[in-house]
Enzyme design. Structure first.
Site, PDB file in Angstrom:
ATOM      1  N   ASP A   5       1.902  -2.192  -3.825  1.00 49.21           N
ATOM      2  CA  ASP A   5       1.586  -0.895  -3.228  1.00 49.21           C
ATOM      3  C   ASP A   5       0.108  -0.982  -2.870  1.00 49.21           C
ATOM      4  OD1 ASP A   5       1.626   1.675  -2.361  1.00 49.21           O
ATOM      5  OD2 ASP A   5       2.184   2.593  -4.268  1.00 49.21           O
ATOM      6  N   HIS A  33      -0.750  11.351   1.632  1.00 48.93           N
ATOM      7  CA  HIS A  33       0.081  11.545   2.833  1.00 48.93           C
ATOM      8  C   HIS A  33       0.001  12.964   3.407  1.00 48.93           C
ATOM      9  CE1 HIS A  33       1.463   7.566   2.320  1.00 48.93           C
ATOM     10  NE2 HIS A  33       2.480   7.771   1.526  1.00 48.93           N
ATOM     11  N   GLU A  37       3.098  -0.039   6.356  1.00 43.16           N
ATOM     12  CA  GLU A  37       2.496   1.107   7.038  1.00 43.16           C
ATOM     13  C   GLU A  37       1.167   0.711   7.671  1.00 43.16           C
ATOM     14  OE1 GLU A  37       2.105   3.931   3.736  1.00 43.16           O
ATOM     15  OE2 GLU A  37       3.801   2.909   2.828  1.00 43.16           O
ATOM     16  N   ARG A  41      -4.023   7.761   0.425  1.00 48.02           N
ATOM     17  CA  ARG A  41      -4.684   8.616  -0.572  1.00 48.02           C
ATOM     18  C   ARG A  41      -6.142   8.936  -0.264  1.00 48.02           C
ATOM     19  NH1 ARG A  41      -0.852   5.607  -2.973  1.00 48.02           N
ATOM     20  NH2 ARG A  41       0.462   6.675  -4.485  1.00 48.02           N
ATOM     21  N   HIS A  74       6.134   6.122   7.952  1.00 45.01           N
ATOM     22  CA  HIS A  74       6.554   5.780   6.590  1.00 45.01           C
ATOM     23  C   HIS A  74       8.039   5.413   6.570  1.00 45.01           C
ATOM     24  CE1 HIS A  74       6.658   5.662   2.256  1.00 45.01           C
ATOM     25  NE2 HIS A  74       5.357   5.817   2.238  1.00 45.01           N
TER      26      HIS A  74
HETATM   27  C1  GLA Z   1       3.169   5.278  -0.164  1.00 41.12           C
HETATM   28  C2  GLA Z   1       2.322   5.094  -1.340  1.00 41.12           C
HETATM   29  C3  GLA Z   1       3.149   4.880  -2.550  1.00 41.12           C
HETATM   30  C4  GLA Z   1       4.175   5.973  -2.705  1.00 41.12           C
HETATM   31  C5  GLA Z   1       4.978   6.084  -1.439  1.00 41.12           C
HETATM   32  C6  GLA Z   1       5.927   7.241  -1.471  1.00 41.12           C
HETATM   33  O1  GLA Z   1       3.600   4.153   0.421  1.00 41.12           O
HETATM   34  O2  GLA Z   1       1.387   4.056  -1.203  1.00 41.12           O
HETATM   35  O3  GLA Z   1       2.319   4.846  -3.678  1.00 41.12           O
HETATM   36  O4  GLA Z   1       3.534   7.180  -2.973  1.00 41.12           O
HETATM   37  O5  GLA Z   1       4.149   6.266  -0.359  1.00 41.12           O
HETATM   38  O6  GLA Z   1       6.733   7.228  -2.584  1.00 41.12           O
END
Ligand code: GLA
Length: 377
Positions: free
Chosen positions: A276, A130, A341, A105, A204
């Site tokens: 996350d 992304h 990731e 982000r 991803h």
């Molecule tokens: C990433 C983000 C998550 C989500 C996924 C896709 O990993 O960190 O918050 O947006 O992608 O769903």
């Protein structure tokens, strides 16, 4: 007697289906299409141990990955779809692609470079995620098998134009996928830009090491070699703080089942609706080191993530709602896949104390990330 015979025939047929579920070659015909005037296809890599990886050039995506479990049976450990149309219809979960130009982000999609302000497209709660609405995962990459010493290599390249999704600079990026004989999927990146830009591509890929996506990943035992993370606000934008993980349910320095603390009522886990988060890896330079190790007690499959990147986003599939059905008819349900990731920190262009994401003309961006497989008894 006839009924008993029929019953056992049916049972044998069902067993064969279950067996096939773990190792079904995808039909390349189902990946032949065109998008933006370019042809899509399915590509395959193999190694000497029978490991197989399949990709499509639509988004430079990993489609399937067959690795041996503790009994020597091959299991498909990555999420994917059986047809290219399914991929065209499922872009928002980022199933298997290389995301970019900036993975993760950027706060309100804004940043400044050399005194000039840039506005990126907004596609995630008023922020940029992304690479935007038509990021790298929506592009058809030029693809060829290239010979390098060792195993076959699949080279995928994309030329991102100046201004695409708001980013400055014509960017030339190539990703090299290979399968090594120590059962690793190696991903090497190279990029150059005509003008100063920012860059943070990452894979991803979603994994479920149980070999089926029918079960959650909550039993998987995870270790992440990180002592710090970057806390965020509610929209998952880093606040700028670098916080120690000691005492937190986010701390995975000791191998721990993902499900053990995932529903703890703490700010970070509430904001992420589970894991996350950006983990800052315990490393000082750009050497390739072990970032994480994850293991499925169901299959015995263990995966190590090695990278030269400074951070790792651990995402536990919290936004899956069962509306998409992947290979083998497996429904992509809540927390049935995870992503690890390797990348720079999210929103690095807006924080001077985060590692730089700037790429200048004349420089070459490089990244090496390896997903290595083994078994644990
Ligand atoms: C990433 C983000 C998550 C989500 C996924 C896709 O990993 O960190 O918050 O947006 O992608 O769903």
């Amino acid at each position: 007697m006839k009924n008993i015979f029929l019953f056992f025939s049916l049972l044998l047929f069902m067993c064969a289906c279950v067996q096939n579920k773990t190792y079904t070659a995808l039909d390349p015909e189902n990946f032949v299409s065109t998008k933006d005037g370019k042809e899509t296809a399915l590509f395959t890599l193999k190694n000497d141990n029978g490991m197989v990886a399949q990709f499509t050039n639509y988004g430079a995506r990993l489609v399937s990955l067959y690795v041996p479990d503790r009994d020597g049976n091959f299991q498909d450990v990555t999420w994917g779809y059986e047809t290219i149309e399914d991929y065209f219809n499922s872009t928002d979960i980022y199933c298997g692609p290389i995301v970019g130009r900036y993975g993760n982000r950027i706060n309100k999609g804004k940043f400044s470079l050399n005194g000039k302000d840039y506005q990126l497209t907004l596609n995630n709660n008023g922020n940029h995620l992304h690479g935007g609405t038509q990021g790298f995962e929506c592009k058809v990459w030029d693809t060829e098998y290239v010979s390098k010493p060792g195993n076959d290599v699949l080279k995928m390249s994309y030329y991102a134009k100046d201004g695409e999704e708001g980013y400055p600079g014509d960017l030339d990026i190539s990703v090299y996928y290979s399968l090594t004989d120590d059962n690793a999927l190696k991903i090497e990146y190279q990029a150059t830009s005509k003008d100063t830009t920012i860059i943070n591509p990452t894979s991803h890929a979603y994994f479920n090491l149980a070999g089926t996506s029918d079960v959650t990943i909550l039993n998987h035992v995870l270790k992440i070699n990180a002592s710090n993370f970057t806390p965020t606000d509610q929209s998952l934008i880093p606040t700028g703080e670098i916080r120690k993980l000691t005492g937190s349910p986010l701390d995975f320095r000791q191998p721990t089942a993902i499900g053990k603390r995932i529903d703890t009522q703490c700010e970070a886990l509430i904001y992420g609706q589970g894991y996350d988060h950006n983990y800052i890896l315990d490393k000082k330079n750009k050497q390739i080191t072990e970032a994480a190790v994850i293991y499925s007690p169901e299959s015995g499959i263990e995966m190590s993530v090695l990278t030269d990147q400074p951070a790792l986003q651990f995402y536990s599939g919290n936004f899956m709602d069962g509306t998409l059905t992947g290979k083998y008819g497996d429904v992509h349900n809540y927390r049935t896949g995870f992503a690890l990731e390797a990348q720079n920190y999210p929103d690095a262009p807006n924080h001077d104390h985060f590692p730089s994401a700037i790429l200048n003309p004349g420089e070459t961006y490089t990244q090496t990330t390896i997903y290595k497989f083994g078994v644990k008894e």
